[in-house]
Design a protein around this motif. Sequence first.
Motif, PDB file in Angstrom:
ATOM      1  N   ALA A 107       0.813  -1.224   0.000  1.00  0.00           N
ATOM      2  CA  ALA A 107       0.000   0.000   0.000  1.00  0.00           C
ATOM      3  C   ALA A 107       0.842   1.267   0.000  1.00  0.00           C
ATOM      4  CB  ALA A 107      -0.942   0.006   1.205  1.00  0.00           C
ATOM      5  N   LEU A 108       2.074   1.205   0.535  1.00  0.00           N
ATOM      6  CA  LEU A 108       2.966   2.371   0.554  1.00  0.00           C
ATOM      7  C   LEU A 108       4.194   2.150  -0.325  1.00  0.00           C
ATOM      8  CD1 LEU A 108       2.872   3.342   4.355  1.00  0.00           C
ATOM      9  CD2 LEU A 108       1.613   4.404   2.464  1.00  0.00           C
ATOM     10  N   ALA A 109       4.110   1.228  -1.262  1.00  0.00           N
ATOM     11  CA  ALA A 109       5.244   0.959  -2.147  1.00  0.00           C
ATOM     12  C   ALA A 109       5.621   2.219  -2.921  1.00  0.00           C
ATOM     13  CB  ALA A 109       4.883  -0.161  -3.124  1.00  0.00           C
ATOM     14  N   GLY A 110       6.910   2.493  -3.017  1.00  0.00           N
ATOM     15  CA  GLY A 110       7.403   3.655  -3.741  1.00  0.00           C
ATOM     16  C   GLY A 110       7.408   4.929  -2.925  1.00  0.00           C
ATOM     17  N   ARG A 111       6.932   4.897  -1.689  1.00  0.00           N
ATOM     18  CA  ARG A 111       6.887   6.086  -0.839  1.00  0.00           C
ATOM     19  C   ARG A 111       7.987   6.026   0.223  1.00  0.00           C
ATOM     20  NH1 ARG A 111       1.051   8.758  -0.237  1.00  0.00           N
ATOM     21  NH2 ARG A 111       0.206   8.145  -2.258  1.00  0.00           N
ATOM     22  N   GLY A 164       5.329  -1.648   2.578  1.00  0.00           N
ATOM     23  CA  GLY A 164       6.212  -1.505   1.425  1.00  0.00           C
ATOM     24  C   GLY A 164       6.956  -0.196   1.309  1.00  0.00           C
ATOM     25  N   ALA A 165       6.911   0.656   2.329  1.00  0.00           N
ATOM     26  CA  ALA A 165       7.591   1.953   2.251  1.00  0.00           C
ATOM     27  C   ALA A 165       9.080   1.822   2.536  1.00  0.00           C
ATOM     28  CB  ALA A 165       6.969   2.928   3.255  1.00  0.00           C
ATOM     29  N   THR A 166       9.836   2.821   2.086  1.00  0.00           N
ATOM     30  CA  THR A 166      11.193   3.043   2.578  1.00  0.00           C
ATOM     31  C   THR A 166      11.051   3.910   3.821  1.00  0.00           C
ATOM     32  OG1 THR A 166      12.170   2.933   0.380  1.00  0.00           O
ATOM     33  CG2 THR A 166      13.436   4.089   2.084  1.00  0.00           C
ATOM     34  N   VAL A 167      11.635   3.477   4.932  1.00  0.00           N
ATOM     35  CA  VAL A 167      11.393   4.139   6.207  1.00  0.00           C
ATOM     36  C   VAL A 167      12.677   4.731   6.770  1.00  0.00           C
ATOM     37  CG1 VAL A 167      10.515   3.903   8.560  1.00  0.00           C
ATOM     38  CG2 VAL A 167       9.482   2.576   6.701  1.00  0.00           C
ATOM     39  N   LEU A 168      12.644   6.039   6.983  1.00  0.00           N
ATOM     40  CA  LEU A 168      13.700   6.762   7.686  1.00  0.00           C
ATOM     41  C   LEU A 168      13.152   7.140   9.055  1.00  0.00           C
ATOM     42  CD1 LEU A 168      14.575   9.286   4.806  1.00  0.00           C
ATOM     43  CD2 LEU A 168      15.245   6.871   5.008  1.00  0.00           C
ATOM     44  N   ALA A 208      10.834  13.189   1.817  1.00  0.00           N
ATOM     45  CA  ALA A 208       9.913  12.225   2.404  1.00  0.00           C
ATOM     46  C   ALA A 208       8.484  12.539   1.966  1.00  0.00           C
ATOM     47  CB  ALA A 208      10.003  12.260   3.922  1.00  0.00           C
ATOM     48  N   ASN A 209       7.748  11.532   1.566  1.00  0.00           N
ATOM     49  CA  ASN A 209       6.351  11.728   1.156  1.00  0.00           C
ATOM     50  C   ASN A 209       5.414  11.890   2.349  1.00  0.00           C
ATOM     51  OD1 ASN A 209       7.525   9.322  -0.878  1.00  0.00           O
ATOM     52  ND2 ASN A 209       6.681  11.142  -1.896  1.00  0.00           N
ATOM     53  N   VAL A 210       5.745  11.196   3.430  1.00  0.00           N
ATOM     54  CA  VAL A 210       4.935  11.225   4.649  1.00  0.00           C
ATOM     55  C   VAL A 210       5.871  11.390   5.836  1.00  0.00           C
ATOM     56  CG1 VAL A 210       3.405   9.900   6.171  1.00  0.00           C
ATOM     57  CG2 VAL A 210       3.108   9.764   3.686  1.00  0.00           C
ATOM     58  N   PRO A 219       7.580  17.668  -2.337  1.00  0.00           N
ATOM     59  CA  PRO A 219       6.431  18.468  -2.796  1.00  0.00           C
ATOM     60  C   PRO A 219       5.147  17.645  -2.737  1.00  0.00           C
ATOM     61  CG  PRO A 219       8.314  18.815  -4.234  1.00  0.00           C
ATOM     62  CD  PRO A 219       8.697  17.703  -3.307  1.00  0.00           C
ATOM     63  N   GLY A 220       4.109  18.256  -2.183  1.00  0.00           N
ATOM     64  CA  GLY A 220       2.837  17.556  -2.050  1.00  0.00           C
ATOM     65  C   GLY A 220       2.784  16.577  -0.901  1.00  0.00           C
ATOM     66  N   GLY A 221       3.829  16.579  -0.060  1.00  0.00           N
ATOM     67  CA  GLY A 221       3.894  15.627   1.042  1.00  0.00           C
ATOM     68  C   GLY A 221       2.979  15.990   2.191  1.00  0.00           C
ATOM     69  N   ASN A 222       2.846  15.044   3.128  1.00  0.00           N
ATOM     70  CA  ASN A 222       1.951  15.208   4.269  1.00  0.00           C
ATOM     71  C   ASN A 222       2.716  15.029   5.574  1.00  0.00           C
ATOM     72  OD1 ASN A 222       0.094  13.436   6.363  1.00  0.00           O
ATOM     73  ND2 ASN A 222      -1.016  15.155   5.471  1.00  0.00           N
ATOM     74  N   ILE A 223       2.434  15.909   6.529  1.00  0.00           N
ATOM     75  CA  ILE A 223       2.979  15.792   7.877  1.00  0.00           C
ATOM     76  C   ILE A 223       1.819  15.485   8.811  1.00  0.00           C
ATOM     77  CG2 ILE A 223       4.257  16.925   9.736  1.00  0.00           C
ATOM     78  CD1 ILE A 223       5.438  18.813   7.584  1.00  0.00           C
ATOM     79  N   ALA A 224       1.870  14.347   9.469  1.00  0.00           N
ATOM     80  CA  ALA A 224       0.829  13.933  10.409  1.00  0.00           C
ATOM     81  C   ALA A 224       1.353  14.136  11.820  1.00  0.00           C
ATOM     82  CB  ALA A 224       0.457  12.472  10.182  1.00  0.00           C
ATOM     83  N   ILE A 225       0.651  14.941  12.605  1.00  0.00           N
ATOM     84  CA  ILE A 225       1.108  15.340  13.932  1.00  0.00           C
ATOM     85  C   ILE A 225       0.190  14.716  14.981  1.00  0.00           C
ATOM     86  CG2 ILE A 225       1.500  17.319  15.457  1.00  0.00           C
ATOM     87  CD1 ILE A 225       1.792  19.012  12.863  1.00  0.00           C
ATOM     88  N   TYR A 226       0.767  13.967  15.917  1.00  0.00           N
ATOM     89  CA  TYR A 226      -0.058  13.311  16.924  1.00  0.00           C
ATOM     90  C   TYR A 226       0.285  13.775  18.342  1.00  0.00           C
ATOM     91  CZ  TYR A 226       3.876  10.024  17.596  1.00  0.00           C
ATOM     92  OH  TYR A 226       5.109   9.455  17.848  1.00  0.00           O
ATOM     93  N   VAL A 227       0.758  15.021  18.453  1.00  0.00           N
ATOM     94  CA  VAL A 227       1.084  15.593  19.759  1.00  0.00           C
ATOM     95  C   VAL A 227       0.440  16.966  19.861  1.00  0.00           C
ATOM     96  CG1 VAL A 227       3.222  16.653  18.956  1.00  0.00           C
ATOM     97  CG2 VAL A 227       2.983  16.068  21.370  1.00  0.00           C
ATOM     98  N   GLY A 228       0.024  17.336  21.073  1.00  0.00           N
ATOM     99  CA  GLY A 228      -0.611  18.624  21.278  1.00  0.00           C
ATOM    100  C   GLY A 228       0.395  19.740  21.490  1.00  0.00           C
ATOM    101  N   GLY A 229      -0.083  20.962  21.577  1.00  0.00           N
ATOM    102  CA  GLY A 229       0.764  22.121  21.814  1.00  0.00           C
ATOM    103  C   GLY A 229       0.557  23.203  20.780  1.00  0.00           C
ATOM    104  N   LYS A 230       1.005  24.402  21.110  1.00  0.00           N
ATOM    105  CA  LYS A 230       0.923  25.520  20.187  1.00  0.00           C
ATOM    106  C   LYS A 230       2.247  25.676  19.451  1.00  0.00           C
ATOM    107  CE  LYS A 230      -2.485  28.139  22.852  1.00  0.00           C
ATOM    108  NZ  LYS A 230      -2.797  29.444  23.503  1.00  0.00           N
ATOM    109  N   PHE A 231       2.174  26.084  18.193  1.00  0.00           N
ATOM    110  CA  PHE A 231       3.392  26.229  17.401  1.00  0.00           C
ATOM    111  C   PHE A 231       3.116  27.165  16.238  1.00  0.00           C
ATOM    112  CE2 PHE A 231       1.019  22.608  15.880  1.00  0.00           C
ATOM    113  CZ  PHE A 231       0.991  22.780  14.509  1.00  0.00           C
ATOM    114  N   SER A 232       4.174  27.591  15.604  1.00  0.00           N
ATOM    115  CA  SER A 232       4.036  28.391  14.390  1.00  0.00           C
ATOM    116  C   SER A 232       4.560  27.582  13.209  1.00  0.00           C
ATOM    117  CB  SER A 232       4.812  29.708  14.516  1.00  0.00           C
ATOM    118  OG  SER A 232       6.191  29.450  14.715  1.00  0.00           O
TER     119      SER A 232
END
Length: 337
Positions: free
Chosen positions: A151-155, A178-182, A222-224, A242-255
């Motif tokens: 499902a994540l092949a090539g990402r 199937g992703a490459t993971v860093l 990184a794509n994700v 470009p066009g990537g997504n950042i998924a954040i699972y922690v609370g707090g205020k930021f800029s």
Amino acid sequence: MRAAVFTEPGPVDVLKIVEREMPPVGPGEVRVRIVLSAVNPTDTGTRAGRGVPDGVQPPRVPDQDGSGVVDEIGEGVTGLQPGDRVWVWDAGYGRADGTLQEYVTMPRRQVVRMNDDVPFEVGADLGIPALTAHRCLTVASDGPDRLAPGALAGRTVLVAGGAGAVGNAAIQLAKWAGATVLTTVSSKEKADLASAAGADAVINYREEDLAARVRELAPGGANVIVEVNTDNLEADIDAIAPGGNIAIYVGGKFSVPSFKAMLKNVSLDFVLTYTTTDAEKDAAVAAVAEAVNAGAFRVGEQAGLPIVRFGFEQAGDAHAAVEQHVTGKVVIEISEG
């Protein structure tokens, strides 16, 4: 039966082990004998009075996740039998009864069978960490709704904090898909754990330039990105494709350096597994169960996530260990497997 209960929020000593009646089993419900109760940061937050608001007041039994054995099934329950090994999720969200007790009765949907060869330690580590990781890996608008092999092949996926429970789960699930993971860590010891989890490359952010290293390993970026620390956002935007997504699972205020993000058409999503939709949760549970039963999800130091054990009488110490950011997965031994 024994249960750890707090009647008012506070420090770990508000947890008291008491005797309670065995919970009844109604239609569509399953009673589980808990073998291992797992402790997550949101569990300690609930006990301390600063957790995810769910409208439930003390007295409460904490802990969302756990593994055990089906004790009794209610009318209309299918797909489970007494004696089946299972893991449970969100046991204490919107309910007064979590997994820090010998028996818990839950809706059938929240009790997931696992193969007989799956250790209880694996089952206890699912729930919040694995379901959070799954949502982070699938939240992108152009991503899959459900993980599966390929499902994540090539990402390329970048996991921040690869030695933590969610980070470990994200590494293992992304590799299975199937992703490459860093991944990023802060020490040699944590680098060893992240490598054991299966990461293709580990970046020590205290010693290396994150964005430069990501571009070296994945020239397109990184794509994700699965992010546990919002202080990393500027570096994340430098490192993302470009066009990537950042998924954040922690609370707090930021800029956010918004123009840099705009140039790349980056999307940011915020993830809290408790409040995902039923469809999103069902997809996560199904994918995680498949990965577990296929042997693609492991725990223990050899899999990058040491198991830190406490006895039932040490429930307060277990909560304190999580609050002190112990490395590994904290579990409380409730009964014999």
